[in-house]
Design a protein around this motif. Sequence first.
Motif, mmCIF file in Angstrom:
data_model
loop_
_atom_site.group_PDB
_atom_site.id
_atom_site.type_symbol
_atom_site.label_atom_id
_atom_site.label_comp_id
_atom_site.label_asym_id
_atom_site.label_seq_id
_atom_site.Cartn_x
_atom_site.Cartn_y
_atom_site.Cartn_z
ATOM 1 N N TYR A 169 2.447 -15.697 -2.011
ATOM 2 C CA TYR A 169 1.692 -14.519 -1.604
ATOM 3 C C TYR A 169 0.355 -14.535 -2.335
ATOM 4 C CZ TYR A 169 6.153 -12.776 0.146
ATOM 5 O OH TYR A 169 7.334 -12.637 0.828
ATOM 6 N N ASN A 170 -0.730 -14.624 -1.587
ATOM 7 C CA ASN A 170 -2.071 -14.478 -2.172
ATOM 8 C C ASN A 170 -2.437 -13.015 -2.092
ATOM 9 O OD1 ASN A 170 -3.444 -16.995 -2.986
ATOM 10 N ND2 ASN A 170 -2.760 -17.630 -0.941
ATOM 11 N N VAL A 171 -2.381 -12.330 -3.217
ATOM 12 C CA VAL A 171 -2.583 -10.882 -3.226
ATOM 13 C C VAL A 171 -3.951 -10.566 -3.822
ATOM 14 C CG1 VAL A 171 -1.678 -8.680 -4.044
ATOM 15 C CG2 VAL A 171 -0.097 -10.550 -3.545
ATOM 16 N N PHE A 172 -4.782 -9.859 -3.081
ATOM 17 C CA PHE A 172 -6.079 -9.411 -3.587
ATOM 18 C C PHE A 172 -5.928 -7.962 -4.015
ATOM 19 C CE2 PHE A 172 -6.731 -12.931 -0.823
ATOM 20 C CZ PHE A 172 -7.671 -13.698 -1.478
ATOM 21 N N LEU A 173 -6.006 -7.732 -5.312
ATOM 22 C CA LEU A 173 -5.625 -6.451 -5.905
ATOM 23 C C LEU A 173 -6.658 -6.014 -6.936
ATOM 24 C CD1 LEU A 173 -2.906 -4.581 -6.565
ATOM 25 C CD2 LEU A 173 -2.886 -6.020 -8.591
ATOM 26 N N GLU A 174 -6.923 -4.712 -6.961
ATOM 27 C CA GLU A 174 -7.782 -4.142 -8.005
ATOM 28 C C GLU A 174 -6.973 -3.937 -9.281
ATOM 29 O OE1 GLU A 174 -10.140 -0.949 -5.490
ATOM 30 O OE2 GLU A 174 -9.952 -0.378 -7.618
ATOM 31 N N ALA A 175 -7.482 -4.433 -10.393
ATOM 32 C CA ALA A 175 -6.810 -4.167 -11.665
ATOM 33 C C ALA A 175 -7.857 -4.193 -12.769
ATOM 34 C CB ALA A 175 -5.728 -5.204 -11.946
ATOM 35 N N LYS A 234 0.835 -1.208 0.000
ATOM 36 C CA LYS A 234 0.000 0.000 0.000
ATOM 37 C C LYS A 234 0.869 1.257 0.000
ATOM 38 C CE LYS A 234 -4.336 -1.635 1.981
ATOM 39 N NZ LYS A 234 -5.104 -1.814 3.225
ATOM 40 N N GLU A 235 1.917 1.241 0.829
ATOM 41 C CA GLU A 235 2.817 2.394 0.893
ATOM 42 C C GLU A 235 3.508 2.634 -0.452
ATOM 43 O OE1 GLU A 235 3.892 1.929 5.626
ATOM 44 O OE2 GLU A 235 5.543 2.006 4.180
ATOM 45 N N LEU A 236 3.717 1.553 -1.210
ATOM 46 C CA LEU A 236 4.324 1.697 -2.539
ATOM 47 C C LEU A 236 3.285 2.143 -3.585
ATOM 48 C CD1 LEU A 236 6.655 -1.458 -2.652
ATOM 49 C CD2 LEU A 236 7.404 0.912 -2.590
ATOM 50 N N GLY A 237 2.031 2.290 -3.159
ATOM 51 C CA GLY A 237 1.023 2.840 -4.062
ATOM 52 C C GLY A 237 0.113 1.822 -4.727
ATOM 53 N N TYR A 238 0.204 0.541 -4.337
ATOM 54 C CA TYR A 238 -0.648 -0.473 -4.967
ATOM 55 C C TYR A 238 -1.996 -0.555 -4.265
ATOM 56 C CZ TYR A 238 3.644 -1.876 -7.201
ATOM 57 O OH TYR A 238 4.801 -1.877 -7.926
ATOM 58 N N LYS A 239 -3.056 -0.753 -5.056
ATOM 59 C CA LYS A 239 -4.398 -0.889 -4.487
ATOM 60 C C LYS A 239 -4.638 -2.327 -4.051
ATOM 61 C CE LYS A 239 -6.556 2.933 -6.907
ATOM 62 N NZ LYS A 239 -7.188 3.281 -8.182
ATOM 63 N N VAL A 240 -3.957 -2.688 -2.977
ATOM 64 C CA VAL A 240 -4.020 -4.051 -2.481
ATOM 65 C C VAL A 240 -5.062 -4.123 -1.367
ATOM 66 C CG1 VAL A 240 -2.697 -5.701 -1.121
ATOM 67 C CG2 VAL A 240 -1.644 -4.572 -3.069
ATOM 68 N N GLU A 241 -5.939 -5.137 -1.418
ATOM 69 C CA GLU A 241 -6.868 -5.316 -0.299
ATOM 70 C C GLU A 241 -6.167 -6.063 0.838
ATOM 71 O OE1 GLU A 241 -10.761 -6.966 -1.456
ATOM 72 O OE2 GLU A 241 -10.320 -6.014 -3.373
ATOM 73 N N THR A 242 -5.843 -7.326 0.584
ATOM 74 C CA THR A 242 -5.106 -8.085 1.599
ATOM 75 C C THR A 242 -4.088 -8.975 0.917
ATOM 76 O OG1 THR A 242 -6.809 -9.789 1.505
ATOM 77 C CG2 THR A 242 -6.895 -8.283 3.383
ATOM 78 N N VAL A 243 -3.102 -9.376 1.701
ATOM 79 C CA VAL A 243 -2.107 -10.351 1.246
ATOM 80 C C VAL A 243 -2.030 -11.443 2.308
ATOM 81 C CG1 VAL A 243 0.294 -10.710 0.576
ATOM 82 C CG2 VAL A 243 -0.772 -8.491 0.144
ATOM 83 N N ASN A 244 -2.192 -12.692 1.888
ATOM 84 C CA ASN A 244 -1.955 -13.819 2.796
ATOM 85 C C ASN A 244 -0.707 -14.541 2.335
ATOM 86 O OD1 ASN A 244 -4.539 -13.307 3.852
ATOM 87 N ND2 ASN A 244 -5.429 -14.544 2.217
ATOM 88 N N VAL A 245 0.083 -14.971 3.292
ATOM 89 C CA VAL A 245 1.303 -15.676 2.931
ATOM 90 C C VAL A 245 1.172 -17.139 3.328
ATOM 91 C CG1 VAL A 245 3.798 -15.733 3.191
ATOM 92 C CG2 VAL A 245 2.599 -13.560 3.354
ATOM 93 N N SER A 246 1.509 -18.024 2.412
ATOM 94 C CA SER A 246 1.546 -19.430 2.794
ATOM 95 C C SER A 246 2.875 -20.024 2.337
ATOM 96 C CB SER A 246 0.368 -20.189 2.191
ATOM 97 O OG SER A 246 0.347 -20.028 0.802
ATOM 98 N N LYS A 247 3.130 -21.225 2.795
ATOM 99 C CA LYS A 247 4.415 -21.847 2.534
ATOM 100 C C LYS A 247 4.184 -23.131 1.748
ATOM 101 C CE LYS A 247 7.488 -21.036 5.651
ATOM 102 N NZ LYS A 247 8.240 -21.105 6.929
ATOM 103 N N VAL A 248 5.024 -23.374 0.759
ATOM 104 C CA VAL A 248 4.883 -24.601 -0.020
ATOM 105 C C VAL A 248 6.139 -25.442 0.134
ATOM 106 C CG1 VAL A 248 4.581 -25.569 -2.325
ATOM 107 C CG2 VAL A 248 3.342 -23.517 -1.681
ATOM 108 N N TYR A 249 5.947 -26.692 0.532
ATOM 109 C CA TYR A 249 7.044 -27.651 0.610
ATOM 110 C C TYR A 249 6.985 -28.529 -0.631
ATOM 111 C CZ TYR A 249 7.260 -26.365 5.540
ATOM 112 O OH TYR A 249 7.368 -25.665 6.715
ATOM 113 N N ASN A 250 8.033 -28.477 -1.448
ATOM 114 C CA ASN A 250 8.162 -29.396 -2.572
ATOM 115 C C ASN A 250 8.936 -30.598 -2.071
ATOM 116 O OD1 ASN A 250 7.093 -28.456 -5.185
ATOM 117 N ND2 ASN A 250 8.265 -26.617 -4.619
ATOM 118 N N VAL A 251 8.224 -31.701 -1.871
ATOM 119 C CA VAL A 251 8.849 -32.880 -1.260
ATOM 120 C C VAL A 251 9.049 -33.954 -2.328
ATOM 121 C CG1 VAL A 251 8.614 -34.644 0.525
ATOM 122 C CG2 VAL A 251 7.675 -32.356 0.911
ATOM 123 N N PHE A 252 10.278 -34.400 -2.498
ATOM 124 C CA PHE A 252 10.568 -35.495 -3.422
ATOM 125 C C PHE A 252 10.696 -36.764 -2.591
ATOM 126 C CE2 PHE A 252 11.815 -31.601 -5.363
ATOM 127 C CZ PHE A 252 11.373 -31.727 -6.671
#
Lengths: 79, 79
Positions: free
Chosen positions: B39-45, A24-42
């Motif tokens: 990052y799951n980003v919800f953004l207006e575009a 948001k501070e960088l000027g993007y119209k972002v509502e929310t951001v969720n972060v998740s983690k992905v494990y690529n397991v071989f």
Amino acid sequence: MRIAVALKPGHSDPEGETATRLLKELGYKVETVNVSKVYNVFLEARSRKEAVMKAEEMCKRLLANPTKDKYTIVVEEQK
Amino acid sequence: MRIAVALKPGHSDPEGETATRLLKELGYKVETVNVSKVYNVFLEARSRKEAVMKAEEMCKRLLANPTKDKYTIVVEEQK
């Protein structure tokens, strides 16, 4: 296979909140951001079913916290 | 949209290495584990193209480190 571990709804996600604020501070119209983690397991497994079973076990024993995390498992076969 | 940020090949992934070691200690026949972040980003575009452009900018400016990270962007439309 891919094991995605994300927070259950309602749990606070400080990393996502920080990303939201900074974007948001960088000027993007972002509502929310969720972060998740992905494990690529071989992993060696005899069948897709066995792979999923093992992945669920891994989540319960190590990769996910049952109180706050949910997880999804995607198995990709390699010959 | 989903932005997946992963290490480029050859960069050390201490979190993945730890997961590999621990899963082996728990008895799983794991070859390697790589960890990436989504990052799951919800953004207006206004368009899919604009969303991808913005996501690339976000990666360059904040979410990914160009020296060690690669990223993939998946846009999902919501009406």
